[in-house]
Design an enzyme around this catalytic site. Structure first.
Site, PDB file in Angstrom:
ATOM      1  N   HIS A  95       0.734   4.945   1.268  1.00  0.00           N
ATOM      2  CA  HIS A  95       0.079   5.823   2.135  1.00  0.00           C
ATOM      3  C   HIS A  95       0.608   7.186   2.546  1.00  0.00           C
ATOM      4  CE1 HIS A  95      -2.528   6.245   5.894  1.00  0.00           C
ATOM      5  NE2 HIS A  95      -1.410   6.933   6.443  1.00  0.00           N
ATOM      6  N   ASP A 129      -2.527   0.281   8.199  1.00  0.00           N
ATOM      7  CA  ASP A 129      -1.714   1.113   7.998  1.00  0.00           C
ATOM      8  C   ASP A 129      -0.233   0.704   8.860  1.00  0.00           C
ATOM      9  OD1 ASP A 129      -2.781   2.508   5.844  1.00  0.00           O
ATOM     10  OD2 ASP A 129      -3.808   3.942   7.428  1.00  0.00           O
ATOM     11  N   SER A 176       4.509   6.711   2.423  1.00  0.00           N
ATOM     12  CA  SER A 176       5.469   5.400   2.862  1.00  0.00           C
ATOM     13  C   SER A 176       4.647   4.526   1.969  1.00  0.00           C
ATOM     14  CB  SER A 176       5.011   5.181   4.282  1.00  0.00           C
ATOM     15  OG  SER A 176       5.331   6.029   5.009  1.00  0.00           O
ATOM     16  N   ASN A 217       0.731  -1.274  -0.099  1.00  0.00           N
ATOM     17  CA  ASN A 217       0.056   0.029  -0.216  1.00  0.00           C
ATOM     18  C   ASN A 217       0.745   1.240   0.166  1.00  0.00           C
ATOM     19  OD1 ASN A 217      -2.598   1.525   0.421  1.00  0.00           O
ATOM     20  ND2 ASN A 217      -1.753   1.767   2.669  1.00  0.00           N
TER      21      ASN A 217
END
Length: 217
Positions: A109, A145, A136, A107
């Protein structure tokens, strides 16, 4: 060649960055499919324009998240991706789907994790008074997260910033950050072992940093 599946709920600017990087020879990869939970997502139009297979599945057609993810990730898996990239994918993913794709699901973020998880990250950063913000790329785990961070890009917070202006500068750094991180995957240099990110077989003590010249320091 690295096969990438992209999950997106919105405009797909990070998807476009990947498409452009591949077209310009900056990333040895193929976007094998784009998948969304929103039929009106601009990301789907970007994918279609680039000749990439694109699908949308509406969550409301399913009884719960687990049932949705079973169908959704079944379609993702049919594209045979090496890496699945959540690029503005706004749905929480079930633990079963996360665990089934552990080490292949990443992911991007918009914060310097572990700071400012969740939504409204730019406003959170401004409210907290930090002088540095950023983005990130991390492996996805059941902890929202909270998965191991692979790489980061840093952006200074300047006088007069609001959430919109700060967000624009962060987004401009997200694009090269994601491209360069996936280039490391394409080269076979990044792996997840246990809860640690390994680069060239060596565990990272801190996330890789995207320097001001847009190359990893």
């Amino acid at each position: 060649m690295l096969r990438i599946a992209v999950l997106a709920s919105g405009r797909g600017s990070n998807l476009q960055a990947l498409v452009d990087a591949i077209a310009h020879g900056q990333l040895d990869a193929l976007v094998a499919g784009v998948f969304s939970d929103r039929p009106d997502a601009l990301a789907l139009k970007r994918a279609t324009a680039a000749g990439i297979p694109a699908q949308a599945i509406e969550p409301r057609a399913f009884a719960n998240r687990l049932a949705f993810d079973e169908e959704f990730f079944g379609r993702v898996d049919a594209a045979a991706p090496d890496v699945i990239v959540c690029a503005g994918y706004m749905r929480l993913i079930s633990e079963a789907a996360v665990q089934a794709h552990r080490g292949r699901l990443v992911n991007i973020h918009p914060s310097l994790l572990p700071a400012f998880k969740g939504l409204r990250t730019h406003a959170q950063a401004l409210d907290s008074g930090v002088t540095e913000h950023g983005a990130s790329v991390h492996f996805v785990t059941p902890d929202l997260d909270g998965g191991p961070v692979i790489a980061q890009a840093r952006v200074p917070v300047v006088a007069g910033d609001d959430a919109e202006s700060l967000g624009r500068r962060v987004l401009a750094r997200e694009h090269p950050l994601l491209v360069q991180t996936l280039a490391l995957f394409a080269a076979g240099r990044i792996l997840l072992h246990g809860d640690r990110v390994h680069l060239d077989g060596v565990p990272l003590s801190t996330p890789l940093q995207l320097a001001a010249n847009q190359r990893f320091a």
